[in-house]
Design an enzyme around this catalytic site. Structure first.
Site, PDB file in Angstrom:
ATOM      1  N   LYS A  71      36.034 -19.273  28.270  1.00 43.38           N
ATOM      2  CA  LYS A  71      36.620 -18.673  27.464  1.00 43.38           C
ATOM      3  C   LYS A  71      34.491 -18.250  26.703  1.00 43.38           C
ATOM      4  O   LYS A  71      33.980 -18.951  27.078  1.00 43.38           O
ATOM      5  CB  LYS A  71      37.103 -18.763  25.320  1.00 43.38           C
TER       6      LYS A  71
ATOM      7  N   LYS B 162      43.427 -30.796  22.381  1.00 38.84           N
ATOM      8  CA  LYS B 162      42.964 -31.255  20.737  1.00 38.84           C
ATOM      9  C   LYS B 162      44.939 -31.740  21.150  1.00 38.84           C
ATOM     10  O   LYS B 162      45.767 -30.978  20.971  1.00 38.84           O
ATOM     11  CB  LYS B 162      42.378 -31.053  20.106  1.00 38.84           C
TER      12      LYS B 162
ATOM     13  N   HIS C 182      40.864 -19.476  19.863  1.00 36.78           N
ATOM     14  CA  HIS C 182      40.921 -19.740  18.668  1.00 36.78           C
ATOM     15  C   HIS C 182      42.450 -19.887  18.209  1.00 36.78           C
ATOM     16  O   HIS C 182      43.262 -20.171  17.769  1.00 36.78           O
ATOM     17  CB  HIS C 182      40.133 -21.138  18.228  1.00 36.78           C
TER      18      HIS C 182
ATOM     19  N   LYS D 213      29.923 -19.089  10.691  1.00 32.96           N
ATOM     20  CA  LYS D 213      28.955 -20.555  11.046  1.00 32.96           C
ATOM     21  C   LYS D 213      27.710 -20.626   9.610  1.00 32.96           C
ATOM     22  O   LYS D 213      27.652 -19.664   8.952  1.00 32.96           O
ATOM     23  CB  LYS D 213      27.842 -19.791  11.784  1.00 32.96           C
TER      24      LYS D 213
END
Lengths: 379, 508
Positions: free
Chosen positions: B170, B204, B262, B360
C-alpha cells in the site's frame, strides 16, 4: 512471587494461587491448559524450567508432582509460584507417606476447569500411560524414550503395545523438521522411492521411528545403521535417479540432497525440550501418523528374535511379549482399557500392507547386520 | 504446495509445515526502512522456523555500489537487530549462500540485464527452478519503470511450470483513477493471480482471529446484528507524528494512508456474512459484497471530521505541531486525523452506524474494533442503581496487547444494589515462543506458496476508493482540518460528530 506451604492440602494450594494472582494485580486468567509434570527430586528443576518456558507459548498452570518416600505420615508440601518468567502459574507438589499412592486426590482440585490436561513424564514413565492414575486425567500423555538409560527403542515399543489415543513421545517430535524436509524433497522431485537408509547413533529411538515412518508411508525397506551421532546423522530415500536425503554430521547444519542438483545447506538444529513440548501442545488430538509408525515399529520388534546384530531388538522381543501378557491380564478391569483394546485390535487388522513391510523389516535388519562392518559412521 | 500423491504427506499429519518450493525473492528498494526492519528479519525468521526451502535465494536491487558481501553484511546487521527468533549460525549459513546484490537504477537497462543473469545463475546454482517473486518496496511512482523493465528483460514470464509473482505495498493509488492506472500498469505485465497486494495488517494473527472469533463460535453471531448492536467503532491510533515521512505523507493524509486499506478491511471482516468456505475466493466475495453495500453519509459536513495535530505534550514529551514539521508547508491542508461515519445497507446492519477513526499523535498507540451493544430493553433496577452502568461492549484488541475484552455490568459489593461496568479480559498470551509470527512472515510465506487469502484484490481496492473518494473530494473543497492538541484523542469536531448521533467515542 512465591508462596511456600508445608504440610498443606490441595484446597490451601488453590487459595494460595488465588491470593498470589490477586497480589500480582491480575485476577483474570487466560490459561488454556493444565500441564502435569510427573518428576522426581533429582530432575524436577530442569523439568519445571522447561515447563515454565512452554507456558510462555501456551499459558498454563504447571503442576509438578514429586512422589517421595513411602515412609512416615502422609504429607503434602507445595511451592506456589506466579510470574517470574512464564505466563501462567506453577505449583510444585511434594507427596510423601501413604499419599504417594493418591496423587490424583491432590491434583484433581488444582485442574483448571473445563480445559485440557497434559501429562509429561520427563524421565521414566509407566508402560501403560492411560492406566496410570495421573495419565488417566490427561488428554495428552507425553513421554521421552530418549531419556531411558538403555534399550530405548524397546521402551518405546513396550509403550506402543498399550498405545492409547493421546499418547506421544518426544522421540517422534524430534523428527518433525526432518520429516518436513523429506516431504518437501519429495514434493519437488516426485520420484518412486525404492528404499531408505537412516544413520544414527546406536539405540536412538527417533532413528527407529523415522525408519518405521518411511516404511509405513513408502512401503519399502529402510535400513538403520549405526553412526557416531549426535542423534540422527543422515536419512536417505533411494530412487533410480539418486537419493533424496539429509546429512547432518554436527547436529546443527544439514546438507540437503536432491537428484541432479547441487547439495544445499539447511539449518537443522537439535531442539531443546521446551521447543519440543511447545510443538506437542499445539495439537491435542490423537496423532494418527505417529500411532501408525510406532505400532509398526512395535510389531517389527515383537516379531521374534531377528538376528543378534541389533541389541535393542533381541532384548525387545521377550520384554515386549511379557508386557503384552500383563496387559491381557489387566485389561478387563476398566471400560476405558477395553475400548482401547478394541482400538488396538482395529489398528492391527486394518493394515495388512504395514504388516507385510514389518516382515520385510526383519529381513532388512538381518541384512544390515551383515553389512554392518562396512557401514561406517560418516561424520 | 503438497503434491497429492506424495506418500510422505498425509492430511492427518498436521505437524508437517508447508515449506515453500525452491524460489527466490527479489527486493527492489532493498536499502529502505521497510526492507531492513521487516522484510529481511521476516525472511530470516521463516528460515529459522524451517519454512524456507533449502536453496532459497534473496536478491537485493538498489542504487548502491555494493558487492554481494556488502549486501550480506547489511542483511546480517538487519537480522541481528530486528529478527524475532534467536540468531543461529546454521540458519545464517543456509541463507547467506543465496544472497545476491544487483546495483543499478530502475531506468538502467544494463542493471536489469544483470538482474536477469543473476536470476538465471540462481536457477542453476541454487535450484530456484525459475520461481521468482519481485517485491516492489518502492514508491508507486516507480512501478511503471520497474514493471516495464521486468517485462522487457523477460523476467515477468515463468517458463514451463515455474512462476513469477509481483508483490506491491500500500498505498494502492491515491484515488480511484490512480488506483486503476496503477493496476493497469501491473496487470498489463502480470496476470491477476500473480499480483500480491500486501497490507501487513491483514497478516496479523488477531485480524485473522476476527474471522475465527465470529465464525467458529456460537455465542456471538446471534447478537451480531442490528437487533442487538447499537454501533461499531473502529480505531487505529498512533502516538507518533509523521517522523521523517513528510514527503510521503503530505498530500496523502490519514484517510488515504489508513482508512482506505486498514480500517475498511477491518470493517469488511467485522461486517461481512459468513463465507461459503475460508478459501481466498469466497472470503473475497463476501468482503466485496459488504464493501459494495457501504453508504456514505448524505451530509459529509455533519458526519465526518478531520484534524491536524498541534504542538503539545505526548507521553511526557514535548512535540511540535504538524505544520511545524520539516518539509511541511505552513498552509498544508493534509489531515493527520480522520473520522467518518459509514452505514452498511443490508438487513444485518441497517441502522447501525460504523464509526472509523485514525490519527497521529493521539493519546496512545492502539488499534481496536469495539462493538457497542444496545442497552437492555428494561432494567428492573432503580435509576440510581444503574447510573454508572454503560452499554455492553465487545472489544477486539488488534494491537498492542492483542486480545478480547467483554464489558458488562456487575454489582458493586455492598448492601445497596448498585451496578457498574466491569471488564472481562482475554489475552492471546504473552511472549510467544515460535507460534506467533510477524505479519510479514506470514505474508511472505503466502507469496512464496502462492496462497492469496489475505491479500486484497483489485476489486476491493477499487471499492474502498469508491467509498473514500467523495469524502476526500468534499474535504478538499471545504475548509481546513481542525487543530487538535498532541496527546489528546482528536479534534473537538470528532466529539461533536458522534454527539449528533447521540453517541460518544470510547476511550481506547
Amino acid at each position: 512471587m512465591r508462596i511456600d506451604l508445608t504440610e498443606t492440602t490441595a484446597n490451601k494450594v488453590v487459595a494460595a494461587l488465588l491470593q498470589a494472582r490477586r497480589k500480582a494485580g491480575s485476577p483474570a486468567m487466560g490459561m488454556v491448559l493444565t500441564f502435569v509434570v510427573i518428576t522426581h527430586e533429582a530432575q524436577h528443576d530442569s523439568a519445571m524450567r522447561a515447563a515454565r518456558e512452554v507456558s510462555t507459548e501456551h499459558p498454563s498452570r504447571v503442576l509438578g508432582v514429586i512422589r517421595g518416600a513411602r515412609r512416615g505420615r502422609p504429607r503434602l508440601d507445595a511451592e506456589v509460584t506466579i510470574g517470574q518468567g512464564g505466563s501462567g502459574e506453577t505449583v510444585l507438589l511434594r507427596l510423601s507417606g501413604e499419599l504417594i499412592d493418591h496423587p490424583v486426590s491432590v491434583v484433581t482440585p488444582l485442574l483448571l476447569p473445563d480445559s485440557p490436561v497434559v501429562a509429561w513424564w520427563p524421565g521414566d514413565a509407566p508402560d501403560d500411560l492411560a492406566a496410570d492414575p495421573l495419565g488417566r486425567l490427561a488428554q495428552r500423555r507425553i513421554t521421552d524414550a530418549g531419556t531411558a538409560p538403555r534399550a530405548r527403542t524397546t521402551v518405546l515399543a513396550r509403550r506402543a503395545l498399550h498405545h492409547t489415543p493421546g499418547d506421544t513421545d518426544l522421540a517422534w517430535t524430534r523428527l518433525t523438521p526432518w520429516r518436513a524436509l523429506l516431504a518437501a524433497g519429495l514434493d519437488q522431485h516426485p520420484v518412486r522411492i525404492t528404499g531408505g537408509t537412516v544413520e544414527a547413533v546406536k539405540d536412538n529411538p527417533s532413528a527407529d521411528l523415522m525408519a518405521a515412518w518411511l516404511r509405513c508411508r513408502l512401503h519399502v525397506d529402510v535400513d538403520v545403521r549405526p553412526s557416531k551421532g549426535p542423534g540422527i546423522t543422515s536419512v536417505a530415500m533411494h530412487s533410480a535417479h539418486g537419493d533424496i536425503g539429509l546429512h547432518r554430521p554436527d547436529g546443527r547444519l544439514a546438507m540437503f540432497t536432491i537428484p541432479g542438483e547441487a547439495d544445499r545447506p539447511v539449518a537443522l538444529k537439535r531442539r531443546d525440550v521446551d521447543e519440543l513440548l511447545a510443538e506437542e501442545l499445539r495439537r491435542l488430538d490423537n496423532d494418527d501418523v505417529y500411532e501408525d509408525a510406532v505400532q509398526l515399529l512395535a510389531r517389527s520388534l515383537r516379531g521374534g528374535p531377528t538376528g543378534a546384530g541389533r541389541p535393542t531388538e533381541s532384548s525387545a522381543a521377550p520384554a515386549a511379549e511379557a508386557a503384552r501378557k500383563t496387559e491381557t491380564r489387566k485389561k478387563p478391569a476398566t471400560k476405558k482399557s477395553a475400548n482401547k483394546q478394541a482400538a488396538t485390535r482395529k489398528s492391527v487388522t486394518k493394515k495388512p500392507a504395514a504388516k507385510k513391510s514389518a516382515t520385510k523389516k526383519r529381513s532388512t535388519a538381518k541384512r544390515s547386520t551383515v553389512k554392518k562392518p562396512t557401514a561406517k559412521a560418516p561424520g | 504446495m503438497s503434491v497429492p500423491d506424495n506418500p510422505l504427506r498425509d492430511p492427518q499429519d498436521r505437524r508437517l509445515p508447508r515449506i515453500a518450493g525452491p524460489c527466490s525473492l527479489v527486493i527492489f528498494g532493498v536499502t529502505g526502512d521497510l526492507s531492513r526492519k521487516k522484510l529481511m528479519p521476516a525472511v530470516y525468521d521463516l528460515a529459522n522456523r524451517g519454512l524456507l526451502p533449502p536453496g532459497f535465494a534473496l536478491v537485493g536491487f538498489a542504487r548502491r555500489d555494493w558487492a554481494h558481501q556488502d549486501f550480506t553484511q547489511v542483511v546480517h546487521d538487519a537480522v541481528k537487530a530486528y529478527s524475532r527468533t534467536p540468531f543461529r549460525e546454521e540458519t545464517w549459513k543456509q541463507l547467506a549462500e543465496g544472497f545476491r546484490f544487483v546495483p543499478g537504477q530502475f531506468a538502467d537497462d544494463k542493471a536489469f540485464a544483470h538482474l536477469a543473469d543473476t536470476v538465471a545463475e540462481l536457477d542453476e546454482a541454487r535450484g530456484t527452478a525459475g520461481n521468482h517473486a519481485f517485491y516492489l518496496s518502492i514508491p508507486p511512482g516507480f512501478f511503471p519503470d520497474v514493471v516495464g523493465q521486468l517485462k522487457e528483460h523477460g523476467l515477468a514470464d515463468g517458463e514451463g511450470g515455474s512462476w513469477r509473482r509481483v508483490v506491491i505495498e500500500k498505498p494502492f493509488g491515491h484515488d480511484l483513477s490512480s488506483a486503476r492506472s496503477l493496476n493497469a500498469v501491473v496487470s498489463d505485465v502480470f496476470p491477476r493471480e500473480a499480483v500480491f497486494r500486501i497490507d501487513h495488517y491483514l497478516g496479523k494473527e488477531t485480524v485473522q482471529n476476527i474471522l475465527a472469533f465470529r465464525f467458529a463460535n456460537a455465542m456471538f453471531e446471534p447478537v451480531w446484528n442490528s437487533n442487538y448492536v447499537d454501533h461499531i467503532q473502529i480505531t487505529m491510533a498512533e502516538d507518533v507524528g509523521i517522523g521523517g515521512r513528510a514527503g510521503y505523507y503530505d498530500g496523502i493524509g490519514a484517510a488515504r494512508d489508513v482508512i482506505q486499506n486498514h480500517l475498511l478491511q477491518l470493517m469488511a471482516l467485522v461486517a461481512m456474512e459468513d463465507p461459503a468456505s475460508f478459501d481466498a475466493r469466497n472470503l473475497r466475495l463476501e468482503k466485496q459484497k459488504v464493501l459494495s453495500s457501504v453508504r456514505i453519509p448524505d451530509d459529509l459536513d455533519l458526519h465526518t471530521s478531520r484534524g491536524q495535530y498541534a504542538a503539545g505534550w505526548q507521553g511526557g514529551q514535548k512535540v511540535i505541531g504538524y505544520l511545524d514539521e520539516d518539509d511541511i508547508s505552513g498552509r498544508s491542508t493534509t489531515e493527520t486525523y480522520a473520522a467518518i461515519r459509514l452505514d452498511v445497507e443490508n438487513r444485518r446492519w441497517a441502522g447501525v452506524p460504523f464509526f472509523l477513526r485514525t490519527g497521529k499523535r493521539l493519546g496512545r498507540r492502539v488499534t481496536e474494533v469495539a462493538v457497542i451493544f444496545k442497552r437492555a430493553p428494561h432494567l428492573p433496577f432503580s435509576h440510581t442503581a444503574t447510573e454508572e452502568l454503560g452499554q455492553n461492549a465487545l472489544v477486539m484488541r488488534i494491537q498492542p496487547d492483542e486480545g478480547v475484552t467483554l464489558r458488562f455490568g456487575g454489582k458493586v459489593p455492598g448492601t445497596a444494589m448498585e451496578l457498574r461496568d466491569v471488564n472481562m479480559d482475554f489475552a492471546y498470551g504473552g511472549a510467544f515462543v515460535e507460534s506467533s509470527p510477524e505479519a510479514y512472515e506470514r505474508l511472505i510465506l503466502d507469496v512464496l506458496l502462492g496462497d492469496p487469502p489475505l491479500f486484497p484484490q483489485h476489486e476491493e481496492v477499487e471499492l474502498s476508493w469508491r467509498i473514500l473518494d467523495p469524502i476526500i473530494r468534499w474535504w478538499a473543497e471545504h475548509g481546513r482540518p481542525d487543530q487538535y492538541a498532541s496527546g489528546s484523542w482528536g479534534p473537538e469536531s470528532a466529539e461533536e460528530m458522534l454527539a449528533r448521533d447521540g453517541r460518544t467515542w470510547r476511550r481506547p
